[in-house]
Design an enzyme around this catalytic site. Structure first.
Site, PDB file in Angstrom:
ATOM      1  N   ASP A 219       1.187  -1.645  -0.262  1.00  0.00           N
ATOM      2  CA  ASP A 219      -0.092   0.104  -0.103  1.00  0.00           C
ATOM      3  C   ASP A 219       0.815   1.452   0.227  1.00  0.00           C
ATOM      4  O   ASP A 219       2.252   1.789   1.021  1.00  0.00           O
ATOM      5  CB  ASP A 219      -1.017  -0.093   1.296  1.00  0.00           C
ATOM      6  CG  ASP A 219      -1.815   0.760   1.372  1.00  0.00           C
ATOM      7  OD1 ASP A 219      -3.069   0.829   0.091  1.00  0.00           O
ATOM      8  OD2 ASP A 219      -2.024   1.797   2.389  1.00  0.00           O
ATOM      9  N   GLU A 270      14.105 -15.458   0.755  1.00  0.00           N
ATOM     10  CA  GLU A 270      13.952 -16.676   1.498  1.00  0.00           C
ATOM     11  C   GLU A 270      13.299 -17.598   1.067  1.00  0.00           C
ATOM     12  O   GLU A 270      13.446 -18.876   1.742  1.00  0.00           O
ATOM     13  CB  GLU A 270      13.850 -16.240   3.060  1.00  0.00           C
ATOM     14  CG  GLU A 270      15.429 -15.199   3.718  1.00  0.00           C
ATOM     15  CD  GLU A 270      15.286 -14.550   5.049  1.00  0.00           C
ATOM     16  OE1 GLU A 270      13.959 -14.515   5.084  1.00  0.00           O
ATOM     17  OE2 GLU A 270      15.384 -13.224   5.113  1.00  0.00           O
TER      18      GLU A 270
HETATM   19  C1  GLC Z   1      -4.068   2.882  -0.483  1.00  0.00           C
HETATM   20  C2  GLC Z   1      -5.312   2.039  -0.445  1.00  0.00           C
HETATM   21  C3  GLC Z   1      -6.373   3.026  -0.290  1.00  0.00           C
HETATM   22  C4  GLC Z   1      -6.748   3.677   1.196  1.00  0.00           C
HETATM   23  C5  GLC Z   1      -4.829   4.388   1.374  1.00  0.00           C
HETATM   24  C6  GLC Z   1      -4.346   4.836   2.496  1.00  0.00           C
HETATM   25  O1  GLC Z   1      -4.599   4.089  -2.153  1.00  0.00           O
HETATM   26  O2  GLC Z   1      -5.555   1.520  -2.024  1.00  0.00           O
HETATM   27  O3  GLC Z   1      -7.741   2.517  -0.045  1.00  0.00           O
HETATM   28  O4  GLC Z   1      -7.323   4.587   1.667  1.00  0.00           O
HETATM   29  O5  GLC Z   1      -4.166   3.676   0.360  1.00  0.00           O
HETATM   30  O6  GLC Z   1      -3.992   3.817   3.297  1.00  0.00           O
END
Ligand code: GLC
Length: 566
Positions: A219, A270
């Protein structure tokens, strides 16, 4: 804490399984509810493994299922190495992973390294600890400006609207320091200059790898390293990337972020096969290579088609560019039209003024802001174009990411009562954004629900309201109908397995500017007609088409796969 189960067997030791995988994104809270609490859960996913197997995908990517207050749909993680009790237990995860693996499906989990939730034990410790303490050093705490520190350290704004700093109350009850949050205030940013943060994430990566995760979706991968001392008095964080030299923006895509992923790569390697990763990095195509390199995460999302209009020239340019970029790095490209952050593509393509991430309504503004009126969607056209675009995508070399519900042709639920909305962008950015709830409404599994059964999603309603027209998209009815969107996806994914060979593509001259025509190894011809007039298909066997082919002609807004023998 329960003892970890034996690592679930992985389905194949082929280290390259990800290169041309079809990956299906599950938003767990909205997929399938096994216990009637209105929230989807891991047992619900396990129960639907036969459905996933029949669909013919190679992997699932699960959006976060960790303990969370759901301030941002689970992207506010309380504990990275556990399961939200409302969604199940670690044993449920093991069972789910084992069932998926037994069905030949890989498991990708979502890792959220930019921020924790404000309920995470580290953040609670930071609040209880004094200024300058090691506990505060895991996050980004600063003194405020002004006589009594009453002003934030700077005027930067958060992605979800409002300021990017929140003031805390010190343990003695006095107003205190400020902490930085790129997203909601419940999502304090971690300090990635702190070695303890690095160590903890390596532990998390091993934790899930040991439990049978085959890969990770990372993310906000381009946001971890920051320069908060940058001399920028006021910054529109989203739109002023042009003010900085590449790699030197105070918040995004800084060159030094890659040292983090070099460490992660060592952990991935790993394992046998090595664990994979895909970066969620909203960066330009030419900046993607560093995330996608074999020394880094290995793959990065390419959102270019998602942001494009339904237009042959745009598609051709994007496809050519991304294939070239991927080849230069040694990775494979990724393709995606829909996910949990954008308006569904069957809706975007049916809107009056074009696609883009949010779709454009009759006034040319973001359709959701115009009211998200379903009457504005040309449903037939949206679905027709979405099927054409998807069939084109599924023929491309690289991995294809699908979002739950698109295989049903599901439309965006644009009109959710304000009282039912959950997305923080709606609350923090009132009037500017409506939020992403409309693509997160629980799936319709059955068309004729008994009272409260939420179209077969669960036995007791759904956490976001489902519009009545969801009945028309129910998976159960589509499974029995050879002409359904679901049957079309199943056929496409099954054929893709048979046809997919070397990762090469040869462009063919098309008779018309609105037509793209390419050939994959083995005489697999792909013709996509973005215009409205029918076009002649090459002589051969039509394997699959997104609309009915008559007299060797492909109708407008359609794609066909044709087998042409040499
Ligand atoms: C990313 C995710 C989104 C979230 C953001 C903060 O863009 O896809 O859904 O709100 O990160 O974590």
């Amino acid at each position: 804490m329960p003892t970890p189960a034996e690592p679930a067997a992985t389905t194949t030791h082929d280290a390259d399984w990800w290169r041309q995988a079809a990956v299906y994104q599950i938003y767990p809270r909205s997929f399938s509810d096994s216990n009637g609490d209105g929230l989807g859960d891991l047992k619900g996913i396990t129960a639907r493994v036969p459905y996933l197997k029949e669909l013919g995908i190679d992997a699932v990517w699960l959006s976060p299922f960790y303990p969370s207050a759901l301030a941002d749909g689970g992207y506010d993680v309380d504990d990275y190495r556990n399961v939200d009790p409302r969604l199940g237990t670690l044993e449920d995860f093991d069972e789910m992973a084992a069932a998926l693996h037994a069905a030949g499906i890989k498991v990708i989990v979502d890792i959220v390294p930019n921020h924790t939730s404000d309920r995470h034990v580290w953040f609670q410790e930071a609040l209880a600890a004094p200024k300058g303490s090691a506990a505060r050093g895991r996050y980004i705490f600063r003194d405020g400006r002004g006589e009594n520190g009453e002003l934030p350290p700077n005027e930067w704004t958060s992605i979800f609207g409002g300021g990017a700093w929140e003031r805390v109350t010190e343990p003695d009850g006095t107003p205190g320091q400020w902490y930085f949050h790129l997203f909601a205030k419940e999502q304090p940013d971690l300090d990635w200059d702190n070695p303890e943060v690095h160590e903890d994430f390596l532990t998390t990566l091993r934790f899930w790898s040991d439990r049978g995760a085959d890969g990770f979706r990372v993310d906000v991968a381009h946001g971890l390293k920051k320069d908060l001392n940058a001399e920028v008095a006021s910054l529109d964080l989203l739109h002023r990337a042009d003010l900085f030299r590449e790699g030197e923006h105070p918040l995004w895509d800084r060159d030094e972020v890659h040292s983090i992923y070099a460490e992660w790569r060592k952990v991935f390697n790993e394992y046998n096969p090595p664990r994979t990763a895909v970066a969620e990095a909203w960066v330009h195509a030419d900046r993607r290579a560093a995330y996608a390199s074999p020394e880094g995460l290995g793959q990065a999302f390419n959102f270019d088609l998602l942001e494009a209009d339904f237009d042959a020239e745009q598609f051709r340019e994007i496809i050519a560019k991304n294939l070239a970029e991927a080849a230069a790095t040694g990775t494979s490209s990724t393709w995606v039209f829909s996910n949990h952050d954008v308006v569904r593509h069957a809706t975007r393509y049916g809107l009056p003024k074009g696609s883009g991430r949010g779709g454009k309504g009759a006034d040319g503004k973001d359709w959701l802001l115009e009211g998200g009126d379903p009457a504005q969607i040309d449903v037939a056209r949206g679905l027709r174009r979405a099927k054409a675009a998807t069939l084109l995508m599924l023929a491309l070399p690289g991995s294809a990411y699908l979002y739950q519900g698109e295989e049903l042709g599901l439309q965006e639920a644009g009109q959710i009562p304000d009282a039912d909305r959950q997305d923080p962008t709606f609350f923090r950015n009132k009037g500017v954004e409506v939020g992403r709830d409309g693509c997160r409404v629980p799936l319709p599994w059955e068309a004729t629900p008994t009272e409260g059964s939420s179209f077969g999603f669960g036995a007791n309603g759904s956490h976001l309201p489902q519009p009545a027209w969801f009945a028309d998209y129910a998976a159960g009815a589509q499974a029995a109908d050879a002409g359904s969107t679901l049957a079309f996806y199943r056929r496409a994914l099954a054929l893709r397995h048979e046809l997919q060979g070397a990762e090469s593509l040869g462009w063919q001259d098309a008779s018309d500017d609105d037509v793209l025509h390419f050939v994959r190894p083995g005489g697999w011809h792909v013709v996509a007609n973005f215009g409205t007039a029918p076009v002649e298909l090459p002589a051969g066997e039509t394997l699959l088409a997104s609309a009915e082919v008559e007299g060797g002609k492909l109708p407008g807004e359609a794609t066909a796969w044709v087998s042409v023998s040499a």
